[in-house]
Design a protein around this motif. Structure first.
Motif, short mmCIF file in Angstrom:
data_model
loop_
_atom_site.label_atom_id
_atom_site.label_comp_id
_atom_site.label_asym_id
_atom_site.label_seq_id
_atom_site.Cartn_x
_atom_site.Cartn_y
_atom_site.Cartn_z
N GLY A 156 0.81 -1.22 0.00
CA GLY A 156 0.00 0.00 0.00
C GLY A 156 0.84 1.27 0.00
N ASN A 157 2.15 1.12 0.17
CA ASN A 157 3.00 2.31 0.14
C ASN A 157 3.30 2.74 -1.29
OD1 ASN A 157 3.29 2.92 2.86
ND2 ASN A 157 4.84 1.30 3.11
N ILE A 158 3.75 3.99 -1.40
CA ILE A 158 4.02 4.52 -2.72
C ILE A 158 5.51 4.45 -3.04
CG2 ILE A 158 4.03 6.67 -4.06
CD1 ILE A 158 1.44 7.38 -2.62
N ALA A 159 5.83 4.05 -4.26
CA ALA A 159 7.21 4.12 -4.72
C ALA A 159 7.24 5.04 -5.93
CB ALA A 159 7.70 2.72 -5.10
N LEU A 160 8.28 5.86 -6.02
CA LEU A 160 8.39 6.77 -7.16
C LEU A 160 9.06 6.05 -8.32
CD1 LEU A 160 9.57 9.97 -5.26
CD2 LEU A 160 7.26 9.38 -6.00
N ILE A 161 8.58 6.36 -9.52
CA ILE A 161 9.18 5.79 -10.72
C ILE A 161 10.13 6.83 -11.32
CG2 ILE A 161 8.74 4.83 -13.02
CD1 ILE A 161 5.91 4.10 -12.00
N ILE A 162 11.38 6.42 -11.48
CA ILE A 162 12.40 7.34 -11.96
C ILE A 162 12.25 7.58 -13.46
CG2 ILE A 162 14.92 7.64 -12.18
CD1 ILE A 162 14.11 7.56 -9.30
N ASP A 163 12.47 8.79 -13.89
CA ASP A 163 12.50 9.11 -15.32
C ASP A 163 13.96 9.10 -15.77
OD1 ASP A 163 12.38 10.13 -17.82
OD2 ASP A 163 11.62 12.11 -17.23
N PRO A 164 14.40 8.03 -16.42
CA PRO A 164 15.83 7.89 -16.71
C PRO A 164 16.36 9.02 -17.60
CG PRO A 164 14.60 5.90 -17.29
CD PRO A 164 13.60 6.97 -17.00
N GLU A 165 15.49 9.50 -18.51
CA GLU A 165 15.94 10.53 -19.45
C GLU A 165 16.35 11.82 -18.72
OE1 GLU A 165 15.45 10.17 -23.10
OE2 GLU A 165 15.22 8.05 -22.60
N ALA A 166 15.73 12.05 -17.55
CA ALA A 166 15.97 13.33 -16.87
C ALA A 166 17.10 13.24 -15.85
CB ALA A 166 14.69 13.78 -16.18
N LEU A 167 17.59 12.01 -15.60
CA LEU A 167 18.55 11.84 -14.51
C LEU A 167 19.85 12.61 -14.70
CD1 LEU A 167 18.44 8.19 -13.17
CD2 LEU A 167 17.58 10.30 -12.15
N SER A 168 20.46 12.46 -15.90
CA SER A 168 21.77 13.10 -16.06
C SER A 168 21.64 14.62 -16.03
CB SER A 168 22.45 12.63 -17.35
OG SER A 168 21.52 12.45 -18.37
#
Lengths: 689, 155
Positions: free
Chosen positions: A658-670
């Protein structure tokens, strides 16, 4: 209903009609057709013409009219379907589809081929005079030479009983138009029967109570009479009884019963020069295929709720287990049933959004034909797995990349006929488009039997364009992957078909945005295969669940190249705070996800961290995380609605607890890492939380 | 909601009174969706200190904001009475962490006084009205100002 929504309905209907048109034309092309096939083709074109007229799409109406005239000749056996005619009517259906598409946007140019095709159609139908004008809706030229059976039994006219069903009115037909259509065929005496109309107390406004008895005299052609009612098939009970000039001469052949009851007998009277195995069923029995048009928003809401139901089940399940109940107690059994039901509902709801790829593949057939014609190459287009279902949104967003790839396959893949003969191949090339479900994914393949990719030329081109250095050593896969690099085009001469500079990088971006991957295999002289692998829906994502400090995060699997737990010597500091990871001799910049997200690191020792190699914006970065938990599909939940966009975060998901995990946007990381470093160098970073 | 609007209303309006940063506030009941117990949230990267993170509310991801911090008061210490007040503002659903929720009050429009400090420097209109209940002054919050500044940060 506003005009806009009417227009939407028109285009949606046109899509269905063109689909049925294409389908039936394919039957004709494969010689598996009967009279009903031609009728269906005619009806589709006629319906498009009719509705287009209502919206004032004159180009569309004109073209459809000429198309229809030619089809009518085929229908009435005045024109044989030779190969040339077949090619023409298939090209015309392509053109019609384009005209419809063009009508969506005001001021779109009329497709180039329209004029030539119209000219060809007019020539076939015997000049502009025979074609008549689009307004002559119900006047069909009487058949010049009637078959002999008919002339032996002169028909004086017809007695027609018309009993509309409510659906006739609902679909916008008007009995008056039908009656005036008959009036043009001969002397008509209409009579309206009102017996069935109940008193006002019992009156149901949605019912159809009126019937008509229509006496038509002076008309001889039953087909012409039937044509009047062609578009109300299935919407009414229709009885057409021929009235013979000298009745009762041949009792067994002159039916006194209504036609609807014994259609087969009547057909022995009706002209039937073409011996076809399966005759059309009587109109009253023809059930319209019922489909449901639903606002996608509603389905999405349902999908959300069902996803929540599944999570809710997982939460209850976990709580029950923690409470120490015996595993076979009644409540756990009931909960198991609940879980099964929830998953069944989920599958069912997902299926609403799923549509077979058939319509998309049919459109692609058009693309290949056009590409073949434009390049002067002979191509057979083969499709497989048309029934494979994928998400509707995905289907729509696949059209552009597939168009591009198929054009490429014809333009760059398939060789010119002469060249093919030289190399001992059949003159006609084959482009195969297939779809299949494979382990929770949809796999779409485009395979051509052309020349294959030329590795040397790819390399040379990439070096010329400065994409790679002259001494670069690339694996086979990496060479092919060059095709997807921005600004890369191998076309030796830029044709107006492909090689317009947009290139395959657009294709890759489109596929990636759908959470998919593209792979290439090729062998010189044998052809190439492009494989697109897509998730089943846009609502879920294949993710790698990672631990970052106290949080759980998700990295999209589609951009992950590999995961590495490196030796201490493989990680080197370049400048203070800037690290690189050595991957088989190549240095890859390191992005520390904990630091980037402002989260504590569980262990400062680099050697205890896991590195996930990510391919983003055509560069590889090594993302370091505390640990990897799992790999699984997660449901995508948008953050934008209630919060707003966050750089570096694509969306969120809800985990089993029931907890939330964030999904990373790989394109924006660098980019995020770079801007954070810039901020850091200006002033020391404040604590984040 | 402007002062004139409040003054014009001659009927009773229901408010929920709550405590944040040691002070008394009230919020119109119609904008409150539900009140939930505090549970650990998922923190958001590089967010303002008043944004505690996001929480799962029956399948929706909603941001949780520390109301006290948002109002410029010291951050809320989690206590046994800390709750999350879920409010709907426009199309958005947001959770506000508060120290405690007290009661539902029916307040007549004529009892609400406009906030005399509104519009002064440093006051961005978060408190639109004042009301006296049993010798305590409660501040009426304009929730939309809380989200508006929120939207700017998110953008």
């Amino acid at each position: 209903m506003t005009l806009d929504s009417l227009r939407e309905t028109f285009f949606a209907e046109c899509e269905d009609l063109i689909e049925s048109l294409t389908e039936n034309l394919e039957l004709v092309a494969s010689h598996e057709w009967d009279a009903e096939t031609i009728n269906a083709i005619f009806r589709a074109v006629h319906s498009i013409k009719g509705s287009a007229g209502a919206f004032g799409f004159t180009d569309l109406v004109d073209f459809a009219h000429h198309y229809e005239t030619t089809l009518d000749l085929i229908r009435s056996d005045k024109l044989d379907i030779s190969n040339d005619v077949l090619r023409l009517i298939i090209r015309c259906s392509d053109n019609l589809a384009e005209l419809v598409e063009g009508s969506r946007v005001e001021g779109s140019p009329v497709p180039e081929a329209t004029k030539d095709l119209t000219a060809e159609l007019i020539q076939l139908s015997g000049g502009p005079d025979a074609a008549g004008s689009p307004e002559d809706e119900f006047v069909f030229t009487p058949v010049a030479a009637l078959p002999i059976e008919i002339s032996l039994e002169p028909v004086e006219g017809f007695d027609i009983t018309l009993a509309p069903q409510p659906s006739l009115y609902l679909s916008g037909h008007d009995p008056l138009r039908l009656i005036s259509g008959l009036d043009k065929l001969g002397a008509l005496t209409p009579e309206c029967i009102v017996d069935a109309v109940p008193t006002l107390d019992d009156f149901n406004f949605d019912e159809s109570y009126l019937r008509w008895k229509l006496k038509l005299r002076g008309a001889e052609d039953e087909d012409a009479v039937r044509d009047v009612f062609q578009f109300v098939d299935g919407h009414c009970t229709l009885e057409i009884t021929p009235v013979l000039a000298e009745p009762a001469n041949e009792p067994h052949d002159a039916p006194v019963e209504p036609v609807a009851a014994k259609p087969e007998e009547l057909q022995t009277v009706a002209p039937q020069p073409r011996a076809q195995p399966a005759k059309s069923s009587p109109p009253t029995q023809k059930a319209a295929q019922s489909t449901l048009r639903v606002d996608p928003e509603r389905v999405d809401r349902l999908i959300n709720s069902v996803g929540e139901l599944i999570i809710n089940h997982a939460v209850i399940d976990r709580n029950l287990k923690e409470s120490g109940l015996v595993s076979n107690s009644e409540i756990t059994t009931a909960l198991d049933d609940y879980g099964t039901l929830a998953r069944e509902i989920q599958e069912g709801v997902m299926a609403i959004r799923a549509q077979p790829v058939k319509s998309l593949f049919q459109r692609m057939g058009r693309v290949v034909r056009e590409a073949g014609e434009a390049t002067g190459k002979k191509v057979t287009f083969v499709t497989e797995g048309e029934a494979t279902e994928i998400d509707k949104t995905m289907l729509e967003r696949l059209a552009d990349p597939l168009t591009h790839m198929l054009r490429n396959a014809v333009d760059h893949g398939i060789e010119a006929p002469a060249r093919r003969q030289e190399t001992g191949k059949p003159e006609t090339g084959t482009v195969r488009l297939s779809a299949a479900h494979r382990s929770g994914h949809v796999v779409i393949e485009i395979i051509d039997d052309g020349a294959g990719l030329n590795r040397e030329r790819l390399m040379q081109k990439a070096i010329e364009k400065g994409i790679i250095t002259a001494d670069a050593k690339l694996s086979e896969g990496e060479v092919y992957a060059l095709l997807f690099a921005p600004g890369f085009s191998t076309a030796e001469s830029v044709t107006n078909l492909s090689g317009r500079g947009v290139g395959m990088d657009v294709v890759k971006t489109a596929i990636t945005s759908l959470g998919g991957k593209v792979g290439i295999t090729s062998s010189p002289g044998q052809g190439s295969a492009f494989t697109i692998s897509l998730p089943l829906t846009l609502a879920v994502l294949d993710g790698m669940i990672v631990e970052v400090g106290a949080e759980t995060m998700v990295l999209p699997l589609s951009s992950i190249v590999e995961t590495i737990r490196p030796a201490a010597s493989d990680i080197q500091e370049v400048t203070p705070g800037e690290w690189v990871l050595s991957v088989r001799g190549t240095f890859v910049p390191v992005v520390n996800l904990n630091a980037l997200m402002g989260l504590e690191q569980t262990d400062d020792d680099h050697t205890n961290r896991v590195f996930v190699l990510i391919d983003a914006n055509d560069a590889t970065i090594a993302v370091s995380v505390d640990a990897i938990q799992d790999q699984r599909q997660v449901v995508i939940k948008s953050l934008k609605g209630n919060y707003g966009a966050i750089t570096g975060i694509a969306a969120a998901t809800i985990l089993g607890d029931g907890n939330i995990a964030l999904i990373i946007d790989p394109e924006a990381l660098s980019g995020l890492a770079a801007s954070q470093r810039a901020a850091q160098s200006q002033h020391s970073l404040e604590p984040q939380f | 909601m402007t002062d004139t609007e409040i003054a014009d209303k001659s009927k009773m309006t229901e408010f929920v009174s709550l405590r944040a940063g040691g002070q008394g506030y009230c919020v119109e009941i119609t904008s409150i969706r539900e009140i939930r117990r505090w549970r650990t949230v998922t923190s958001l990267p590089n967010a303002d200190k008043s944004i505690l993170g996001v929480m799962n509310l029956r399948g929706s991801v909603i941001p949780i904001i520390d109301l006290a911090a948002r109002l410029g008061l010291p951050i809320t210490e989690l206590g046994p009475r800390s709750v999350v007040v879920v409010v709907a503002i426009g199309n958005r659903i947001i959770g506000l962490l508060v120290e405690a929720v007290s009661e539902i009050l029916s307040i007549e429009a004529s009892d609400i006084q406009p906030n005399p400090t509104q519009g002064r420097d440093g006051n961005d209109g978060q408190v639109v009205g004042l009301v006296s209940i049993e010798d305590e002054m409660l501040k009426i919050l304009a929730l939309d100002t809380i989200v508006d500044s929120e939207a700017e940060e998110a953008a």
